[in-house]
Scaffold this active site. Sequence first.
Site, PDB file in Angstrom:
ATOM      1  N   GLU A 243       2.423  -0.881   4.633  1.00 62.00           N
ATOM      2  CA  GLU A 243       2.113   0.499   4.240  1.00 62.00           C
ATOM      3  C   GLU A 243       3.421   1.229   3.941  1.00 62.00           C
ATOM      4  O   GLU A 243       4.336   1.242   4.773  1.00 62.00           O
ATOM      5  CB  GLU A 243       1.367   1.231   5.361  1.00 62.00           C
ATOM      6  CG  GLU A 243      -0.099   0.830   5.521  1.00 62.00           C
ATOM      7  CD  GLU A 243      -1.015   1.499   4.494  1.00 62.00           C
ATOM      8  OE1 GLU A 243      -0.525   2.316   3.665  1.00 62.00           O
ATOM      9  OE2 GLU A 243      -2.224   1.204   4.519  1.00 62.00           O
TER      10      GLU A 243
ATOM     11  N   ASP B 132      -3.745   2.313  -4.785  1.00 58.92           N
ATOM     12  CA  ASP B 132      -2.392   2.305  -4.238  1.00 58.92           C
ATOM     13  C   ASP B 132      -1.730   0.930  -4.374  1.00 58.92           C
ATOM     14  O   ASP B 132      -2.440  -0.057  -4.474  1.00 58.92           O
ATOM     15  CB  ASP B 132      -2.415   2.754  -2.758  1.00 58.92           C
ATOM     16  CG  ASP B 132      -3.200   1.814  -1.850  1.00 58.92           C
ATOM     17  OD1 ASP B 132      -4.360   1.519  -2.154  1.00 58.92           O
ATOM     18  OD2 ASP B 132      -2.630   1.336  -0.852  1.00 58.92           O
TER      19      ASP B 132
ATOM     20  N   HIS C 167       0.848  -1.194   0.000  1.00 56.32           N
ATOM     21  CA  HIS C 167       0.000   0.000   0.000  1.00 56.32           C
ATOM     22  C   HIS C 167       0.885   1.246   0.000  1.00 56.32           C
ATOM     23  O   HIS C 167       2.050   1.187   0.377  1.00 56.32           O
ATOM     24  CB  HIS C 167      -0.802   0.103   1.303  1.00 56.32           C
ATOM     25  CG  HIS C 167      -1.636  -1.080   1.651  1.00 56.32           C
ATOM     26  ND1 HIS C 167      -2.999  -1.089   1.467  1.00 56.32           N
ATOM     27  CD2 HIS C 167      -1.334  -2.279   2.197  1.00 56.32           C
ATOM     28  CE1 HIS C 167      -3.494  -2.245   1.897  1.00 56.32           C
ATOM     29  NE2 HIS C 167      -2.507  -2.986   2.338  1.00 56.32           N
TER      30      HIS C 167
HETATM   31 ZN   LIG Z   1      -4.041   0.559   0.606  1.00 58.51          ZN
END
Ligand SMILES: [Zn+2]
Length: 257
Positions: A99, A151, A34
């Site tokens: 992330e 993303d 992400h």
């Molecule tokens: Zn995401």
Amino acid sequence: MSGFAPDHVGADVRVSPNFGPRRDGMVPDALVLHYTGMKTGAGAESWLCDPQSEVSAHYLVHEDGRIVQMVRESDRAWHAGQGSWGGLSDVNSFSIGIEIVNPGHFLGYPDFPESQIAAVIALCRDICVRHSIAPERVLAHSDVAPGRKIDPGEKFPWAVLAVSGVGHFVAPAENIDGPELAEGMAGREVEELQSMLALYGYGVEISGTYDGSTRIVVEAFQRHFRPACINGIADAATIETLRRLLAALPDGLGSRP
Ligand SMILES: [Zn+2]
């Protein structure tokens, strides 16, 4: 919980309360990447650890390459939301989420710094080895939630990762003559395209009709595998890239779990 020993050696630990058990004792066999989509890394780190946010990830990778682990790999982090891959929903139960700090498309979408990508590569390699995650199961959030998420986006250097053995990637096909498939069309060729996308893992209905949801899945495919042109139109180069990807899989066909 005040803390835990990081699963990835060298990661800092900042515990997020936003996690639970994996469903039916599932073990991770996919990795979902992400971007944070927030102004700063510090802000993203706080948000992912805030009980109010009800979101989290196993790891956060800052722009300078610093890695923070927030949820143990054995637990189910809340990173992917609604989506599917290979016909299975509840992506959070079978994946590890990373992330990567980047403000994202709506805040200027800067390039990912080299130091950050080096850290992402090292982290992914470690996780894939420890959990025997196959390269073709290193995915973008946009792959598992097409239309809802974009993303880490088309600037994410999948080709660079692949050179280091992370993820599944082939050189995208370019400048090929051939028919284009686009929204509104129907027939055997559309059905073949949908079958190939589904075989690769995308959540697309094999209806033979190029509907809005097919366009959205083609966009997601392009964003990851043919980022030069993301328009939801399956031109000859897009279709050929998909063929090459399928042919390059270990079993030469598809990646059914
Ligand atoms: Zn995401």
